[in-house]
Motif scaffolding. Sequence first.
Motif, mmCIF file in Angstrom:
data_model
loop_
_atom_site.group_PDB
_atom_site.id
_atom_site.type_symbol
_atom_site.label_atom_id
_atom_site.label_comp_id
_atom_site.label_asym_id
_atom_site.label_seq_id
_atom_site.Cartn_x
_atom_site.Cartn_y
_atom_site.Cartn_z
ATOM 1 N N GLU A 9 0.786 -1.197 -0.011
ATOM 2 C CA GLU A 9 0.027 -0.027 0.000
ATOM 3 C C GLU A 9 0.909 1.219 -0.021
ATOM 4 O OE1 GLU A 9 -2.340 -3.536 1.310
ATOM 5 O OE2 GLU A 9 -0.520 -2.562 2.105
ATOM 6 N N LYS A 10 2.071 1.304 0.778
ATOM 7 C CA LYS A 10 2.701 2.373 0.805
ATOM 8 C C LYS A 10 3.645 2.633 -0.223
ATOM 9 C CE LYS A 10 3.033 2.876 5.799
ATOM 10 N NZ LYS A 10 3.644 3.018 7.136
ATOM 11 N N ILE A 11 4.190 1.375 -0.971
ATOM 12 C CA ILE A 11 4.778 1.318 -2.193
ATOM 13 C C ILE A 11 4.152 2.145 -3.302
ATOM 14 C CG2 ILE A 11 6.041 -0.121 -3.927
ATOM 15 C CD1 ILE A 11 6.838 -1.806 -1.803
ATOM 16 N N GLU A 12 2.701 1.728 -3.203
ATOM 17 C CA GLU A 12 1.968 2.382 -4.349
ATOM 18 C C GLU A 12 1.480 3.668 -4.093
ATOM 19 O OE1 GLU A 12 -1.462 -0.346 -4.539
ATOM 20 O OE2 GLU A 12 -0.340 -2.031 -5.439
ATOM 21 N N LYS A 13 1.078 3.935 -2.687
ATOM 22 C CA LYS A 13 0.788 5.389 -2.302
ATOM 23 C C LYS A 13 1.789 6.330 -2.518
ATOM 24 C CE LYS A 13 -0.562 8.282 1.772
ATOM 25 N NZ LYS A 13 -0.867 8.187 3.027
ATOM 26 N N TYR A 14 2.956 6.072 -2.204
ATOM 27 C CA TYR A 14 4.174 7.079 -2.507
ATOM 28 C C TYR A 14 5.144 6.665 -4.029
ATOM 29 C CZ TYR A 14 3.277 7.949 2.341
ATOM 30 O OH TYR A 14 2.647 8.295 3.382
ATOM 31 N N ILE A 51 12.199 6.246 4.121
ATOM 32 C CA ILE A 51 11.667 6.648 2.908
ATOM 33 C C ILE A 51 10.244 7.107 2.751
ATOM 34 C CG2 ILE A 51 10.494 5.267 0.966
ATOM 35 C CD1 ILE A 51 13.191 5.844 0.065
ATOM 36 N N GLU A 52 9.433 6.695 3.843
ATOM 37 C CA GLU A 52 8.282 7.332 4.219
ATOM 38 C C GLU A 52 8.041 8.840 4.589
ATOM 39 O OE1 GLU A 52 4.159 6.125 6.910
ATOM 40 O OE2 GLU A 52 5.868 4.992 7.257
ATOM 41 N N GLU A 53 9.172 9.023 5.275
ATOM 42 C CA GLU A 53 9.234 10.544 5.720
ATOM 43 C C GLU A 53 9.577 11.391 4.482
ATOM 44 O OE1 GLU A 53 8.503 11.789 8.983
ATOM 45 O OE2 GLU A 53 7.461 10.013 8.819
ATOM 46 N N CYS A 54 10.391 11.022 3.661
ATOM 47 C CA CYS A 54 10.846 11.706 2.692
ATOM 48 C C CYS A 54 9.606 11.839 1.527
ATOM 49 C CB CYS A 54 11.854 10.877 1.882
ATOM 50 S SG CYS A 54 13.582 10.889 2.760
#
Length: 283
Positions: free
Chosen positions: A17-22, A127-130
């Motif tokens: 989900e996060k890979i796709e979201k970001y 990565i998420e914060e970036c």
Amino acid sequence: MSKIALITDTTSNLSKEKIEKYNVKILPFRIIYKDREYRDQIDISPEEVYDNLEKEIPTSSMPSMEDMESLYNSLEEQGYTHAIAVVLSTGLSGIYNGLKVVSENHSKIKTFIFDSKSIAIGEGVIIEECAKLIQQGESFEEIVSRIPSIRERINLFFVVGTLEYLKRGGRIGKVSGTIGELLNIKPIVSVDIKDGKYYTYDKVRGRKQSLNRIVEICNGIADKKKCRLYAMHGNSLEDSKKVFKDIANHPNVTEAEFIGCISPVAGVHSGPGLVGVVLFEEE
């Protein structure tokens, strides 16, 4: 106008989900058996790795240079002007140097590669914060300048069922081994922010006490700072769920995410029985 790509590897444990979201670009590590090679998290699951450990303990290698080259060609075609890559600790892998070589052949894309000095979601949090900063419209230079301070707010701890797999894979770092195992001493392992290698943060006797100690350590950190909690495991679901619950109940834990199983390649080197947590200190 700049267009910033985010790059990481499969050990970062980011959810689909996060890979796709970001729109994160993922480079897969390789898991190598005698008769076949697999791409981490693409061709093989963590469960398959653990199920086969008694028959054969595979080796691993960093993502191929061909994969890196292909990624950069794709980024150029998509009009990316900048790239931020956060990779597995250089104390555990050569991916940083490999990606540096490839990125230097693609001068159209200005690249910053960050050695996470971490593993698993400790890497993924950066990565998420970036990604959030990109969404907020921050510039490439501003994001790059903030990454070191993001890394300093990450607290990662884990225990393993046995140190045998870390020793076999040459990932033992500064974690004391054989004699302690004979005495049933269980190290609480972390990653040294200076050299990116594993070290013994603390040690106790017995599996149960080691899990209790991780909870104590994390609750001690949460006593002083508001934190986001992440938990993961390596073929040790019930133990990790209990640890997660015991820390998630702390009033200063603002968010709690149970990641689930670590990547297959991480499982090769840690073996069954891993329970890991990351506390990310809020600003």
